[in-house]
Design a protein around this motif. Sequence first.
Motif, PDB file in Angstrom:
ATOM      1  N   ILE A   1       0.913  -1.345  -0.053  1.00 42.62           N
ATOM      2  CA  ILE A   1       0.007   0.069  -0.101  1.00 42.62           C
ATOM      3  C   ILE A   1       0.918   1.230  -0.021  1.00 42.62           C
ATOM      4  O   ILE A   1       0.617   2.425  -0.749  1.00 42.62           O
ATOM      5  CB  ILE A   1      -0.859  -0.151   1.282  1.00 42.62           C
ATOM      6  N   LEU A   2       1.872   1.389   0.732  1.00 42.48           N
ATOM      7  CA  LEU A   2       2.706   2.607   1.131  1.00 42.48           C
ATOM      8  C   LEU A   2       3.542   2.704  -0.361  1.00 42.48           C
ATOM      9  O   LEU A   2       3.717   3.739  -0.663  1.00 42.48           O
ATOM     10  CB  LEU A   2       3.742   2.068   2.095  1.00 42.48           C
ATOM     11  N   LEU A   3       3.872   1.520  -1.019  1.00 42.32           N
ATOM     12  CA  LEU A   3       4.772   1.539  -2.232  1.00 42.32           C
ATOM     13  C   LEU A   3       4.082   2.181  -3.346  1.00 42.32           C
ATOM     14  O   LEU A   3       4.287   2.932  -4.264  1.00 42.32           O
ATOM     15  CB  LEU A   3       5.546   0.367  -2.454  1.00 42.32           C
ATOM     16  N   TYR A   4       2.828   1.549  -3.592  1.00 45.23           N
ATOM     17  CA  TYR A   4       1.999   1.677  -4.645  1.00 45.23           C
ATOM     18  C   TYR A   4       1.272   3.414  -4.527  1.00 45.23           C
ATOM     19  O   TYR A   4       0.917   3.781  -5.470  1.00 45.23           O
ATOM     20  CB  TYR A   4       0.906   0.838  -4.873  1.00 45.23           C
ATOM     21  N   THR A   5       1.160   3.592  -3.282  1.00 47.41           N
ATOM     22  CA  THR A   5       0.563   5.128  -3.230  1.00 47.41           C
ATOM     23  C   THR A   5       1.686   6.038  -3.054  1.00 47.41           C
ATOM     24  O   THR A   5       1.048   7.666  -3.124  1.00 47.41           O
ATOM     25  CB  THR A   5      -0.307   5.223  -1.928  1.00 47.41           C
ATOM     26  N   GLY A   6       2.704   5.760  -2.727  1.00 46.61           N
ATOM     27  CA  GLY A   6       3.656   6.679  -2.958  1.00 46.61           C
ATOM     28  C   GLY A   6       4.233   7.206  -4.229  1.00 46.61           C
ATOM     29  O   GLY A   6       3.963   6.720  -5.053  1.00 46.61           O
ATOM     30  N   GLU A   7       4.948   8.151  -4.377  1.00 48.41           N
ATOM     31  CA  GLU A   7       5.545   8.768  -5.484  1.00 48.41           C
ATOM     32  C   GLU A   7       6.515   7.966  -6.111  1.00 48.41           C
ATOM     33  O   GLU A   7       7.545   7.498  -5.575  1.00 48.41           O
ATOM     34  CB  GLU A   7       6.235  10.305  -5.233  1.00 48.41           C
ATOM     35  N   PRO A   8       6.449   7.472  -7.308  1.00 44.51           N
ATOM     36  CA  PRO A   8       7.492   6.715  -7.823  1.00 44.51           C
ATOM     37  C   PRO A   8       8.667   7.108  -8.284  1.00 44.51           C
ATOM     38  O   PRO A   8       8.879   8.741  -8.435  1.00 44.51           O
ATOM     39  CB  PRO A   8       6.820   6.405  -9.256  1.00 44.51           C
ATOM     40  N   HIS A   9       9.922   6.545  -8.004  1.00 39.17           N
ATOM     41  CA  HIS A   9      11.150   7.203  -8.080  1.00 39.17           C
ATOM     42  C   HIS A   9      11.897   6.394  -9.257  1.00 39.17           C
ATOM     43  O   HIS A   9      11.911   5.046  -9.424  1.00 39.17           O
ATOM     44  CB  HIS A   9      12.297   6.795  -6.914  1.00 39.17           C
ATOM     45  N   HIS A  10      12.320   7.007 -10.284  1.00 41.15           N
ATOM     46  CA  HIS A  10      13.070   6.299 -11.447  1.00 41.15           C
ATOM     47  C   HIS A  10      14.443   6.140 -11.241  1.00 41.15           C
ATOM     48  O   HIS A  10      15.072   7.086 -10.584  1.00 41.15           O
ATOM     49  CB  HIS A  10      12.532   6.908 -12.806  1.00 41.15           C
ATOM     50  N   HIS A  11      14.962   5.070 -11.592  1.00 41.03           N
ATOM     51  CA  HIS A  11      16.496   5.094 -11.440  1.00 41.03           C
ATOM     52  C   HIS A  11      17.104   4.443 -12.840  1.00 41.03           C
ATOM     53  O   HIS A  11      16.248   4.010 -13.673  1.00 41.03           O
ATOM     54  CB  HIS A  11      16.666   3.995 -10.359  1.00 41.03           C
TER      55      HIS A  11
END
Length: 434
Positions: A184-194
Amino acid sequence: MPSERSPRRWRRITDLNSPQPAPSGPGLARRLGVGDAVVIGLGSMVGAGVFAVWSPAARAAGSGLLIGLGIAAVVAYCNAVSSAQLAAVYPVSGGTYVYGRERLGEWWGFAAGWCFVIGKTASCAAMALTFATYVTDIDWLRRLVALVAVLGLAAVNLRGVTKTARLTRILVTCTLAVLALVLILLYTGEPHHHASTGTSAYGVLQSAGLLFFAFAGYARIATMGEEVREPARTIPRAITVALIIAIGIYFAVALALLRTGDPASTAAPLAAAVDGVGAAWAVPVVRIGAALASLGALLALIAGVGRTTLAMARNRDLPSWLAAVHPRYQVPHHAELALAAVVGVLVLTTDLRGVIGFSSFGVLLYYAIANASAFTQPADQRRWPRAVNVIGLTGCLVLAVTLPWTSAVVAAALLAAALLVRRFRTGRAGSARN
């Protein structure tokens, strides 16, 4: 390879849920239903691997991590259905050790049993050390905590399989709750591209072999076949359900990690990813979840290795003392005590962080023999086409040879040594009879 009329083959079974041929030696109690069996399988698969396996797999695969996970899932599915098909006909303790003996011959069964025991004994120690790593950073205290975990969970297993299933259910529930929070935290958080890293076919296959380490828990259901009610119905259903749930969880976690960061950059990618989306408060929860997951995997591993040891001891491939079954709790108490002693020594004396490859190599050979055994089953025992067995066998061998070469060499050397010792013993026994 024995034919269908071979005298070694078990009698033809027209009703697979009818009473089965009794194993030599005291039997175990059939107390597990579908739900219990699914939970034990999930406790082995959705364990410490989901918290720790991503980093080495991502370093090997680069941008091909999802491809590696897909390959691991396909091989795991083929192995699972082969095991289910065999376990429905041979519902006794031992898993592929029994299947190899019955379908291919005693030597193949011995090789499978030995690969399973040494690979999973190392996995027991790795799970205990993983648990302790999330509890403390002090080396001597970490080893002591790992030892206490081994002894405590061995004591639970000695009290009976229903208590094992009950505690595993609690640990799996806690693990899934933590994973749900993380997702839930990862899918609702802001994505970070690497930055994407390169990949190669060899790297993807090696990552699949490493990821397979996390999938292999469904074997625990088959190795406990003597304790499952209505095995012909329960075992195939439980293995299939547990594996499908585990595959779904692993893909969800992999996609979330790739969305929010670089799983190859840290040894604890889930904790790092949660911290990276601004939920530092949840990092301790992730650590606790990882510790509980390790305990769940260790509990199921102890049960599974103990049952295979029991089966090998019944056939005198291991000392017959290990074949004892407790008269009250109906568990292989000598086998589990011996296992606890060996794992206890390992966690006190050995650094097992590099043995995931070693364990995977042994388990992949174990399942290669399972697929070969399932291939020989006649039409009246088949539930899936032989092509599934061929894909599974090929996949196991390919993934095994792409693992880190040091792990493969050490595991192969231990297997060769065990085969030589057995050859020496059987040769001496034959000379004595003559």
